[in-house]
Design a protein around this motif. Structure first.
Motif, PDB file in Angstrom:
ATOM      1  N   UNK A  84      -3.719   6.393 -52.578  1.00  0.00           N
ATOM      2  CA  UNK A  84      -4.830   6.562 -53.509  1.00  0.00           C
ATOM      3  C   UNK A  84      -4.570   5.700 -54.728  1.00  0.00           C
ATOM      4  N   UNK A  85      -5.640   5.419 -55.455  1.00  0.00           N
ATOM      5  CA  UNK A  85      -5.540   4.743 -56.749  1.00  0.00           C
ATOM      6  C   UNK A  85      -6.117   5.694 -57.790  1.00  0.00           C
ATOM      7  N   UNK A  86      -5.302   6.044 -58.791  1.00  0.00           N
ATOM      8  CA  UNK A  86      -5.748   6.940 -59.851  1.00  0.00           C
ATOM      9  C   UNK A  86      -6.076   6.144 -61.104  1.00  0.00           C
ATOM     10  N   UNK A  87      -7.235   6.386 -61.671  1.00  0.00           N
ATOM     11  CA  UNK A  87      -7.702   5.650 -62.845  1.00  0.00           C
ATOM     12  C   UNK A  87      -7.838   6.568 -64.051  1.00  0.00           C
ATOM     13  N   UNK A 136     -10.187  -1.508 -50.231  1.00  0.00           N
ATOM     14  CA  UNK A 136     -11.327  -0.861 -49.559  1.00  0.00           C
ATOM     15  C   UNK A 136     -10.841   0.247 -48.625  1.00  0.00           C
ATOM     16  N   UNK A 137     -11.499   1.372 -48.691  1.00  0.00           N
ATOM     17  CA  UNK A 137     -11.122   2.495 -47.841  1.00  0.00           C
ATOM     18  C   UNK A 137     -10.071   3.407 -48.427  1.00  0.00           C
ATOM     19  N   UNK A 138      -9.404   2.972 -49.512  1.00  0.00           N
ATOM     20  CA  UNK A 138      -8.390   3.816 -50.152  1.00  0.00           C
ATOM     21  C   UNK A 138      -9.095   4.709 -51.185  1.00  0.00           C
ATOM     22  N   UNK A 139      -8.846   6.026 -51.178  1.00  0.00           N
ATOM     23  CA  UNK A 139      -9.496   6.897 -52.164  1.00  0.00           C
ATOM     24  C   UNK A 139      -9.183   6.466 -53.591  1.00  0.00           C
TER      25      UNK A 139
END
Length: 396
Positions: A84-87, A136-139
Motif C-alpha cells: 500500500x501507499x499511505x499519503x 497501479x493496482x496498489x491500494x
C-alpha cells in the motif's frame, strides 16, 4: 517485499518518504526530495546502513520528484513492491473522520477542500496522482491531519459567527497535527504505564508549524489551530492568534487586500517577522533584544494555552512535547512551563538538558504532572492506519 508500506508526505516544495515494515517497525529506506521547483533541488535517499544516495538537480514539479524517488530505489535499493501507499493529507474537513482508500470520489473531495488548506491539499493531491500512476493496482490510503481533531465537541469547534457562514460555508475549527497527536498520545500512555482512556494530556507539537491539543481519554477536546493552520501558537512563519480586525485595519490604512494580509500572516509572520528567521535554532544562537523578545512572545503563548487547557481539562496527567523544537530545544520546554509549579507542572533541569533522542520524562521524579518528550513518528502512524484499513492479510 510483502508487508511494506510506502509513506509519502508531500509538502509544498518537498517529498518526504519512508518504506515501513509493518511487522517489525523497521525502515528499510527513507529519504527526502527538497527544493522542488527551484534550480538547486536535492534528493537524499537512505537504504539500510549504507552511504546515502544523493542527486542534485532541478525537479520542476512533484511528478519529477517522485520519479526521482523511484529511480533512487532502483539505484540504491531496496526493491520497491509496497502492499500500500499511505499519503498524508492535511485537510479533510468534516468529511473524513478516519483514513480512507483513495478513489476518484476521494480525490474530488480533497480537491474541493483545497480552499481550506491552499498550501497543502493541492500538493498532497499531486503526490497521490503521481503515486497512483506509479503503482497501479496498489491500494492508496489517505490519512488526514484533521481526522483526530474531529472529536472536538460543538462548543470547541463552533465559532461565534454568522449562521450562514457556519452552515453554508462550513466555517468552524478543525485543528491539525492529528497524526502526530494520535501517535504521541498512545506512546505517552505506554510510557506512563497507564490506560489512555483514563489520561488527560496536553500535547505541544512544536515545529515550523506549532499547536497545542487538549486530549481526554484519547480524544481531542480542544486544539489551538483553527479552520486553517494559521490560528494559535506563534510558529516559524505563521503569526498565530491576532485580532481578526487586523485585516480590515490594514485594508483601510494601507490598502492591503485580504489575500495580501493572509499571505503575510502565513508566510512572513511568527519568528520570521520578529527576528528575520523562522528557524528556532538561529534565534536561540543570537543574544540580542529582538531575539529575546521573540522567544518571550513564543513561550508566553505556549504557557497561556497550557494554562487554558489545564482549566478546561480540570486535571492534567502529562504534558507532551514533540516536533522538531519540542523534542530538541530544552530551553523552550523550560521557558514554556516556567511559573506553573503551583499547578504541579515543573521541569527538572538535569533531565531536561539531557542530549538524547529517546522518549523520556523531563519532570522531577514523582511530579504531579509528568512532562514528557516523545519524538513524533507520523510516518509510522500513517503506515499503521493504512495497514488497519487494508487488512492484516496483505502482510502475509
Amino acid at each position: 517485499m510483502a508487508g511494506h508500506i510506502l509513506v509519502l508526505n508531500t509538502g509544498s516544495s518537498s517529498i518526504k518518504y519512508e518504506l515501513v515494515d509493518v511487522r517489525t517497525h523497521q525502515r528499510p529506506a527513507r529519504g527526502l526530495v527538497e527544493r522542488i521547483g527551484e534550480e538547486r533541488g536535492r534528493l537524499t535517499h537512505h537504504a539500510g546502513d549504507g552511504p546515502a544516495y544523493e542527486r542534485q538537480e532541478r525537479f520542476p514539479g512533484h511528478g519529477e520528484g517522485l520519479t526521482a524517488v523511484m529511480e533512487a530505489f532502483e539505484a540504491a535499493g531496496p526493491a520497491l513492491d509496497p502492499v500500500a501507499v499511505g499519503h498524508r493529507v492535511v485537510h479533510g474537513g468534516d468529511r473524513f473522520t478516519e483514513a480512507v482508500l483513495i478513489d476518484d470520489a476521494v480525490i474530488a473531495a480533497i480537491e474541493e477542500l483545497a480552499p481550506l488548506a491552499p498550501l497543502h491539499n493541492p500538493v498532497n493531491l499531486a503526490g497521490i496522482r503521481v503515486a497512483r500512476k506509479a503503482f497501479p493496482g496498489v491500494p492508496q490510503v489517505a490519512v488526514f491531519d484533521t481526522a483526530f481533531q474531529l472529536t472536538l465537541p460543538p462548543e470547541a469547534y463552533t465559532y461565534a459567527v454568522d449562521r450562514d457562514w457556519r452552515e453554508r460555508l462550513g466555517v468552524r475549527r478543525f485543528g491539525f497535527h492529528g497524526t502526530s497527536c494520535a501517535y504521541v498520545s498512545r506512546r505517552a500512555a505506554e510510557l506512563l504505564g497507564r490506560d489512555l482512556a483514563g489520561l488527560n494530556l496536553i500535547v505541544l507539537h512544536l515545529g515550523n508549524g506549532a499547536s497545542a491539543t487538549a486530549i481526554s481519554g484519547g480524544r481531542s477536546v480542544d486544539t489551538s489551530m483553527g479552520m486553517t493552520p494559521l490560528e494559535g501558537l506563534v510558529m516559524g512563519t505563521r503569526s498565530g492568534d491576532v485580532d481578526p480586525a487586523l485585516a480590515g485595519y490594514l485594508a483601510r490604512v494601507d490598502g492591503l487586500d485580504a489575500q495580501q494580509v493572509e499571505r503575510a500572516l502565513s508566510h512572513r509572520g511568527g519568528l520570521l517577522a520578529l527576528t528575520g528567521t523562522g528557524d528556532m535554532r538561529e534565534v536561540r544562537a543570537r543574544d540580542d533584544a529582538e531575539a529575546r523578545l521573540a522567544l518571550d512572545v513564543y513561550t508566553r503563548r505556549i504557557r497561556k494555552y497550557v494554562g487554558a487547557y489545564y482549566a478546561l481539562l480540570g486535571r492534567v496527567d502529562a504534558i507532551v512535547f514533540t516536533g522538531g523544537v519540542g523534542e530538541h530545544d530544552a530551553a523552550t520546554r523550560a521557558e514554556s512551563l516556567a511559573g506553573l509549579e503551583r499547578l504541579g507542572i515543573a521541569v527538572d533541569p538535569a533531565r531536561n538538558a539531557e542530549a538524547t533522542a529517546r522518549e523520556r520524562a523531563v519532570s522531577p521524579a514523582g511530579a504531579e504532572v509528568a512532562v514528557l518528550v516523545i519524538p513524533t513518528d507520523e510516518e509510522w502512524e500513517i503506515a499503521r492506519q493504512s495497514l488497519a484499513l487494508i487488512g492484516d492479510s496483505l502482510t502475509g
